[in-house]
Write a protein that holds these residues in place. Structure first.
Motif, PDB file in Angstrom:
ATOM      1  N   VAL A 179       0.840  -1.199   0.000  1.00 33.94           N
ATOM      2  CA  VAL A 179       0.000   0.000   0.000  1.00 33.94           C
ATOM      3  C   VAL A 179       0.872   1.245   0.000  1.00 33.94           C
ATOM      4  O   VAL A 179       0.604   2.215  -0.723  1.00 33.94           O
ATOM      5  N   LEU A 180       1.950   1.208   0.759  1.00 29.84           N
ATOM      6  CA  LEU A 180       2.832   2.378   0.815  1.00 29.84           C
ATOM      7  C   LEU A 180       3.494   2.625  -0.543  1.00 29.84           C
ATOM      8  O   LEU A 180       3.631   3.767  -0.977  1.00 29.84           O
ATOM      9  N   VAL A 181       3.869   1.540  -1.211  1.00 29.09           N
ATOM     10  CA  VAL A 181       4.444   1.684  -2.550  1.00 29.09           C
ATOM     11  C   VAL A 181       3.421   2.314  -3.487  1.00 29.09           C
ATOM     12  O   VAL A 181       3.723   3.242  -4.252  1.00 29.09           O
ATOM     13  N   LEU A 182       2.173   1.838  -3.380  1.00 26.55           N
ATOM     14  CA  LEU A 182       1.106   2.419  -4.198  1.00 26.55           C
ATOM     15  C   LEU A 182       0.959   3.908  -3.918  1.00 26.55           C
ATOM     16  O   LEU A 182       0.761   4.720  -4.833  1.00 26.55           O
ATOM     17  N   ALA A 183       1.077   4.265  -2.634  1.00 25.10           N
ATOM     18  CA  ALA A 183       0.946   5.673  -2.261  1.00 25.10           C
ATOM     19  C   ALA A 183       2.046   6.499  -2.914  1.00 25.10           C
ATOM     20  O   ALA A 183       1.799   7.605  -3.404  1.00 25.10           O
ATOM     21  N   VAL A 184       3.258   5.954  -2.946  1.00 26.45           N
ATOM     22  CA  VAL A 184       4.372   6.667  -3.584  1.00 26.45           C
ATOM     23  C   VAL A 184       4.101   6.819  -5.083  1.00 26.45           C
ATOM     24  O   VAL A 184       4.295   7.896  -5.665  1.00 26.45           O
ATOM     25  N   VAL A 185       3.606   5.739  -5.684  1.00 24.52           N
ATOM     26  CA  VAL A 185       3.282   5.796  -7.113  1.00 24.52           C
ATOM     27  C   VAL A 185       2.224   6.862  -7.363  1.00 24.52           C
ATOM     28  O   VAL A 185       2.344   7.691  -8.271  1.00 24.52           O
ATOM     29  N   ALA A 186       1.180   6.863  -6.513  1.00 25.94           N
ATOM     30  CA  ALA A 186       0.116   7.861  -6.647  1.00 25.94           C
ATOM     31  C   ALA A 186       0.693   9.261  -6.542  1.00 25.94           C
ATOM     32  O   ALA A 186       0.322  10.163  -7.300  1.00 25.94           O
ATOM     33  N   TYR A 187       1.639   9.417  -5.614  1.00 31.00           N
ATOM     34  CA  TYR A 187       2.279  10.719  -5.418  1.00 31.00           C
ATOM     35  C   TYR A 187       2.946  11.173  -6.704  1.00 31.00           C
ATOM     36  O   TYR A 187       2.718  12.276  -7.199  1.00 31.00           O
ATOM     37  N   LEU A 188       3.759  10.262  -7.268  1.00 25.72           N
ATOM     38  CA  LEU A 188       4.524  10.629  -8.463  1.00 25.72           C
ATOM     39  C   LEU A 188       3.597  10.936  -9.635  1.00 25.72           C
ATOM     40  O   LEU A 188       3.772  11.920 -10.349  1.00 25.72           O
ATOM     41  N   LEU A 189       2.569  10.080  -9.795  1.00 25.06           N
ATOM     42  CA  LEU A 189       1.644  10.281 -10.919  1.00 25.06           C
ATOM     43  C   LEU A 189       0.918  11.613 -10.785  1.00 25.06           C
ATOM     44  O   LEU A 189       0.834  12.393 -11.735  1.00 25.06           O
ATOM     45  N   ALA A 190       0.397  11.871  -9.582  1.00 26.79           N
ATOM     46  CA  ALA A 190      -0.352  13.107  -9.382  1.00 26.79           C
ATOM     47  C   ALA A 190       0.550  14.313  -9.555  1.00 26.79           C
ATOM     48  O   ALA A 190       0.141  15.353 -10.065  1.00 26.79           O
TER      49      ALA A 190
END
Lengths: 462, 295
Positions: free
Chosen positions: A10-21
């Motif tokens: 989930v934390l990795v997903l959060a980082v990905v979401a951060y970068l994408l956004a």
């Protein structure tokens, strides 16, 4: 998937979401003339996306992990055939451990009735299903949350406001955790304390002058009546704490004054860390020192001057504890004295005051509230300290004010009561909780009184 | 420049004839000749007789060979751009520099017949004679009464409570504060307004009956009305005390002082009657400074 693996995912997903956004917000900003035309900086859009991704997913994960076992157990129990259904909570837990032992293969199925074996299989399937379902649900929520935030990356959306509000709530939760934990501790102690007072009257406990918590476990046991009077324990605690403070307050305070006002920079830079190192010595090591060096020394000196001293004494424990808490007082007082503005010193010196007059009449009064705080902290350390007392002051609950005698303290008794075999319906074990509660109330009162004093002085000197 | 001072609107307030056309370049530092001060730096029978004073902060020379006399019952103002050494020089006069480890003072500094920096000089006695008021009001966090009584108590000036009461009252009266605080002498001093606090600090300094009062930008933290009151007070006090005042406000220097000393980069460039400094300064650096070219 295991919960432990899901969390980093989930934390990795959060980082990905951060970068994408982040990149999306820059892309959105490009055609309208740069990021200054966005309502918020790209960082806030990105932070919002990762918060949306992580927080709901983690909440669901936590809830699932919390309730999973209970729900599965309830389903398993209700699946049992009626002749096997447990009739009490005790039996249910016995049966459940049998079922889970079979499921995990620690217990051979041949020794159990068919219904139990079937339940074990059910348990196994339910657990596997639950894991799969949880993994899918949590990842779905994470992705959905991130996608929602992704759609909200738009020039007119004020992401900063939302992120800051969320952060505020997170801060609040963190603050609440400390308070809730304290409340939880108090409640858990209160329950056992009440049970204790069902056996022993409150006033006997508070006003009794004899402490000997041995209870007869069997009817034919002799010589173990049990006496639960806390006065000897609190006298011991008080005696040792007072000795410790008598050592630590003058030493700590004067060394703080020396370090902050008189010591040269070089002395200060060496002496202060060394002094603070005292705080880092484990209390067990202080205990060695007290029991092997200080206590025998005190006994020898006492015998040399013709006084009777036991080999373990309140004085030994108190002296060593005093040394232990010196850094609390000196370090805190030093900080407070340094915080008194230089203009105060100049004002006093310019009137022809000497350095010591300035210290006595201006700096010290101005720093007093902070110094009181340091002393209070040291006092609560002294009252709560256990290790040194166990090793150097003994276990005998003597009601005495003679510092050369063996005494014991509240904390030491709690330890001895809860070490070894316990019986949670015997007043012997329960008395530990009553002692803990009483100690808590006493230190709380001490805190309140000290705070009152500090506030009174603060009105005068601030 | 004290921007809080109401009478200062711009440097255009300066008399016309001091305005000189802007030059291409600033006056070069070479125009300062070390140890040479134009105007009238010396006086007969001075209160302070200061010769070849040098102050070092570590290796750095902050005050460069300054000689100056300060007369009895004179009000002398030290002006100059920030960092020019005027506060450092002021603090030599009651040895407030002593608390700074790396600070060394050289030269001859005499208060009447006594060497200020003599190795056997009692700093306590010196500071009882040379009081000081600081830039930021710094009353002790005690009652108004205790603030004023602080000095008399540590010097044993009062034998009885009634003596002390008298000293406190007369000091507060001299500082023009008595009527404002006489009903609340037990109130804490930190609750007063900034201007009252500064006048309390002056009262506190007066209470030990000093001969000299040093003031280090005493009005820079005050509003215009409080500033006017303190300046009025300085004018009254000049009858009984020698006053040395460091100020960033040239208007203030012009209003309160008899003589004005202009400091520049650790040099004492010019000392003259205040009127003369502000109307026809002798040195071109002084002229540049008071016309607002730098500082």
């Amino acid at each position: 998937m295991q919960t432990a693996n899901l969390l980093p995912l989930v934390l990795v997903l959060a980082v990905v979401a951060y970068l994408l956004a982040y990149s999306r917000s820059r892309a959105v900003a490009e055609p309208i003339g740069g990021i200054r035309n966005l309502k918020s900086l790209p960082f806030y859009y990105a932070a919002r996306a990762s918060l949306w991704c992580a927080i709901p997913a983690l909440l669901v994960l936590a809830a699932w992990a919390g309730f999973e076992a209970k729900v599965i157990q309830a389903i398993v129990i209700s699946s049992l055939p009626s002749e096997l259904a447990p009739d009490s909570a005790g039996r249910a837990s016995l049966l459940l451990s049998q079922i889970s032992n079979i499921a995990s293969g620690r217990l051979s199925p041949e020794f159990a009735p068919d219904g139990v074996v079937a339940a074990a299989e059910l348990l196994e399937t339910l657990r596997a299903q639950s894991k799969t379902f949880m993994t899918i649900l949590v990842l779905l929520i994470a992705v959905l949350g991130a996608s929602f935030a992704w759609t909200r990356v738009a020039p007119h959306v004020n992401a900063r406001e939302k992120v800051e509000k969320t952060l505020l709530r997170i801060f609040f939760v963190c603050a609440a955790i400390a308070i809730l934990t304290t409340l939880g501790i108090v409640f858990s102690v209160i329950m056992e304390t009440f049970r204790f007072f069902q056996h022993i009257p409150f006033w006997d406990f508070i006003t009794g002058t004899s402490w000997s918590p041995q209870m007869a476990l069997r009817a034919d046991q002799v010589g173990a009546e049990g006496a639960f009077g806390v006065i000897p324990l609190f006298t011991g605690t008080l005696l040792i704490s007072v000795i410790a403070l008598l050592v630590a307050v003058p030493t700590g305070l004067l060394s703080a004054i020396y370090l902050s006002e008189y010591a040269s920079k070089r002395v200060r830079s060496v002496a202060k860390p060394l002094l603070e190192m005292l705080a880092g010595v484990p209390t067990v090591v202080y205990g060695f020192f007290a029991a092997l060096t200080v206590a025998p020394f005190i006994r020898e000196v006492a015998e040399a001057v013709g006084l009777a001293a036991s080999s373990q004494s309140a004085l030994a424990a108190g002296l060593v504890m005093g040394i232990m808490i010196i850094p609390f007082i000196s370090s805190l007082s030093d900080d407070v004295i340094n915080a008194v503005p230089q203009t105060m010193r100049d004002g006093s010196l310019a009137l022809g005051a000497t350095q010591s007059e300035t210290m006595k009449k201006v700096i010290f009064p101005a720093a007093l509230p902070g110094i009181m705080g340091g002393i209070l902290l040291a006092a609560s350390r002294a009252i709560g300290e256990t290790m040194i007392v166990v090793m150097a002051a003994g276990l005998a609950a003597n009601l005495t004010l003679n510092p050369l005698d063996t005494v014991t303290t509240v904390t030491v008794q709690i330890v001895t009561l809860l070490v070894g075999d316990q019986e949670f319906d015997s007043p012997k074990t329960l008395s530990a909780f009553a002692l803990g509660m009483l100690l808590f109330v006493v230190t709380l009162l001490l805190n309140v009184i000290a705070l009152k004093i500090v506030r009174k002085y603060r009105e005068q000197y601030d | 420049m004290n921007t809080m001072n109401p009478t200062v609107t711009s440097e255009a307030d300066m008399p016309e004839e001091t305005l000189i056309p802007l030059q291409e370049e600033r006056p070069a530092e070479t125009v300062i000749e070390e140890g040479k001060t134009v105007g009238i730096p010396f006086a007969d029978d001075p209160k302070f007789r200061l010769r070849n004073v040098e102050v070092f902060y570590g290796e750095e020379r902050a005050i460069k060979n300054i000689s100056l006399d300060i007369g009895r019952n004179e009000v002398i103002a030290f002006i100059g751009p920030s960092g020019c050494g005027k506060s450092t020089f002021l603090r030599c006069l009651n040895r407030m520099n002593d608390s700074i480890d790396i600070c060394r003072v050289k030269g001859q500094l005499m208060l009447d017949q006594d060497d200020i920096y003599h190795t056997k000089r009692d700093v306590v006695e010196l500071r009882a004679r040379v009081g000081m008021v600081f830039q930021k009001p710094n009353p002790f966090p005690k009652s108004i009464y205790d603030n004023v009584a602080y000095g008399p108590r540590i010097h044993g000036l009062a034998n009885r409570k009634s003596d002390l009461d008298e000293i406190v009252e007369s000091s507060l009266r001299k500082a023009g504060l008595w009527d404002e605080v006489k009903d609340r002498l037990d109130a804490t001093a930190t609750g007063m307004s900034g201007g009252q606090q500064q006048r309390l600090c002056i009262a506190r300094a007066i209470a030990v009956s000093p001969e000299v009062i040093l003031m280090d930008e005493p009005c820079s933290a005050l509003d215009p009305i409080a500033t006017a009151k303190v300046e009025e007070l300085i004018a009254e006090m000049s009858e009984s005390y020698t006053i040395v005042i460091v100020t960033h406000s040239m208007q203030q220097a012009a209003r309160v002082s008899n003589r004005t000393a202009y400091f520049h980069l650790g040099h004492l460039v010019e000392v003259n009657e205040t009127d003369k400094v502000f109307t026809s300064p002798e040195h071109e650096l002084t002229e540049s400074y008071i016309t607002g070219r730098f500082g």
